[in-house]
Design an enzyme around this catalytic site. Sequence first.
Site, PDB file in Angstrom:
ATOM      1  N   LYS A 116       4.967   2.377  27.976  1.00  0.00           N
ATOM      2  CA  LYS A 116       4.727   0.957  27.698  1.00  0.00           C
ATOM      3  C   LYS A 116       5.636   0.448  26.588  1.00  0.00           C
ATOM      4  CE  LYS A 116       2.627  -3.012  27.305  1.00  0.00           C
ATOM      5  NZ  LYS A 116       1.444  -3.684  27.765  1.00  0.00           N
ATOM      6  N   HIS A 122       5.558  -5.540  28.089  1.00  0.00           N
ATOM      7  CA  HIS A 122       4.973  -6.777  27.560  1.00  0.00           C
ATOM      8  C   HIS A 122       6.157  -7.721  27.328  1.00  0.00           C
ATOM      9  CE1 HIS A 122       1.920  -9.156  25.260  1.00  0.00           C
ATOM     10  NE2 HIS A 122       3.051  -9.764  24.951  1.00  0.00           N
ATOM     11  N   HIS A 172      -7.257  -2.221  28.939  1.00  0.00           N
ATOM     12  CA  HIS A 172      -7.521  -1.756  27.566  1.00  0.00           C
ATOM     13  C   HIS A 172      -8.937  -1.193  27.509  1.00  0.00           C
ATOM     14  CE1 HIS A 172      -3.930  -3.690  25.852  1.00  0.00           C
ATOM     15  NE2 HIS A 172      -4.124  -4.566  26.826  1.00  0.00           N
ATOM     16  N   HIS A 186      -3.531  -2.382  34.645  1.00  0.00           N
ATOM     17  CA  HIS A 186      -3.318  -2.694  33.214  1.00  0.00           C
ATOM     18  C   HIS A 186      -4.694  -2.906  32.580  1.00  0.00           C
ATOM     19  CE1 HIS A 186      -0.966  -4.917  29.899  1.00  0.00           C
ATOM     20  NE2 HIS A 186      -2.220  -4.824  29.485  1.00  0.00           N
ATOM     21  N   HIS A 245       1.286  -8.734  33.201  1.00  0.00           N
ATOM     22  CA  HIS A 245       0.559  -9.983  32.948  1.00  0.00           C
ATOM     23  C   HIS A 245       1.492 -11.199  32.895  1.00  0.00           C
ATOM     24  CE1 HIS A 245       1.781  -8.875  28.924  1.00  0.00           C
ATOM     25  NE2 HIS A 245       0.825  -8.009  28.758  1.00  0.00           N
ATOM     26  N   ASP A 265      -5.587  -6.634  32.481  1.00  0.00           N
ATOM     27  CA  ASP A 265      -5.432  -6.807  31.032  1.00  0.00           C
ATOM     28  C   ASP A 265      -6.783  -7.113  30.391  1.00  0.00           C
ATOM     29  OD1 ASP A 265      -4.192  -6.789  28.597  1.00  0.00           O
ATOM     30  OD2 ASP A 265      -3.238  -8.741  28.810  1.00  0.00           O
TER      31      ASP A 265
HETATM   32  O1  DOR Z   1      -4.469 -10.686  25.166  1.00  0.00           O
HETATM   33  C1  DOR Z   1      -4.041  -9.564  24.942  1.00  0.00           C
HETATM   34  N1  DOR Z   1      -4.807  -8.594  24.415  1.00  0.00           N
HETATM   35  N2  DOR Z   1      -2.761  -9.317  25.219  1.00  0.00           N
HETATM   36  C2  DOR Z   1      -2.185  -8.159  24.869  1.00  0.00           C
HETATM   37  O2  DOR Z   1      -1.018  -8.009  25.102  1.00  0.00           O
HETATM   38  C3  DOR Z   1      -2.943  -7.124  24.135  1.00  0.00           C
HETATM   39  C4  DOR Z   1      -4.361  -7.253  24.353  1.00  0.00           C
HETATM   40  C5  DOR Z   1      -5.183  -6.436  23.372  1.00  0.00           C
HETATM   41  O3  DOR Z   1      -4.900  -5.254  23.199  1.00  0.00           O
HETATM   42  O4  DOR Z   1      -6.109  -6.976  22.796  1.00  0.00           O
HETATM   43 ZN    ZN Z   2      -2.679  -5.670  27.680  1.00  0.00          ZN
END
Ligand code: DOR
Ligand code: ZN
Length: 343
Positions: A99, A136, A15, A13, A174, A247
Site C-alpha cells: 500500500k 491512495h 480497515h 479495501h 477509493h 474503505d
Molecule cells: O476516510 C478515510 N479513512 N480515508 C483513508 O484514506 C483512511 C481511512 C482511515 O484509516 O481512517
Molecule cells: Zn482506506
Amino acid sequence: MTALTITRPDDWHLHLRDGAMMRAVLPYSAQHFARAIIMPNLEPPVVTLAQATEYRDRIMAALPDGMKFTPLMTLYLTEKTDPDDVTAAHNSGLVKAVKLYPAGATTNSNSGVSKFDTIRPTLERMAEIGLPLCVHGEVTQNDVDIFDREAVFIERVLDPIRQKTKGLRVIMEHITTKDAVDYARAQDETLAATITTHHLVINRNHILAGGIKPHFYCLPVAKREEHRLALRTAATSGEPRFFLGTDSAPHTDANKLLPCGCAGCFTAPNTMPILAQIFEDDNALDKLEHFTSLNGPKFYGLPVNKEKMTLTKKPMQFPSHVNTDDGPITVFDPGYDLHWSVI
Ligand code: DOR
Ligand code: ZN
C-alpha cells in the site's frame, strides 16, 4: 425481483484496526465478506512481513467461533522498505499487495512516501514478481485544493510511476472523480480501481450543506454530484477494472466529533443492502455480482469464492452505532430506508 443470489462478495479495501475496535467491527465484515484486503495503517504501521503475519494472527484470534473470513494482508510502503522483504512477503502467500500512502494524505500516513524516487527499487521488484500496488491517490501539497488532489495525483504521480514501471499492477483505491474513472478506462489491464459504498451515495453537499456532517467526512473527500454519477456509472457497468473496496474506516464518535475530526465512514454493517439498492435503482442488479464478487479476484489472480449470498427484498434494519470498549462507532447512514436484506 424479490431475491438475488450472487457469489459471496469480497472487500478489496478494509480497515479492521486492532484490539477492542477490531473485535467489535470484524464480525460485521466477516458476516458478509469472504475475504478482505486489510489496510496496514495501524500505529505503528504494518511495514514488514513479520508485522503482517502477527497482525493476521491477531485478526484470526479475534474472529468469532463459527465465522469464516480470510484476511488478505498488505504491507505499508515506506521510503525504507526492503525489496527482499517484499519478495518474501509475496512468497509467503499471506501478503497480496503493498500500500502506497503519500506522506500526510490521510489517517496514520506519516510514515508514507514523500520522495517517490526512493521507492523505485521496490516498485521494480513488485512489477517483476507480480505483486500489486494499492494506491491512495491524493497529492498532499497545501497549494492544491483538497477537491483537486486526486486528479492532480493522477497526472503528477500515478501516471509517471506507471510509465516508468511497465507491468506494475496498480489499484487506484477509493476513486472519487470522473477524472479517475476516465483515466482507469483508458488504461490496459494492469490498472484497476476500487469504489467505496459511501462515494456512490454522497456528494460534497451531504457533508457541508445545512450543517457539517462529520460522519460523512472521509478521504478522499466526496466531490461534486457529477463525480458521484460517474462513479455510479463505473460501478454498475460490470467492467472488470472496477470493483468494491468499501474503505470501511471505523473511528469512535469521540474521535469523529472533535474540532479536528478523523476521516472515515463505517460501512461494513450495511454495505451489501446499500449496494443492492443502488444497483437496482440504476437497473443494474445483474452487474452487482461483477462489482462485489467477480472483478476483484480476477484482478488479484485469486479464485472466485465458492459460497453464495442471497439478498431478499425486505426492509433492512441496521444499528445506528456499534459499541466498542473504546466507545461507540456510528454506522454510515445513507439517508434513506434500505429494502434489501442479506439472509
Ligand atoms: O476516510 C478515510 N479513512 N480515508 C483513508 O484514506 C483512511 C481511512 C482511515 O484509516 O481512517
Ligand atoms: Zn482506506
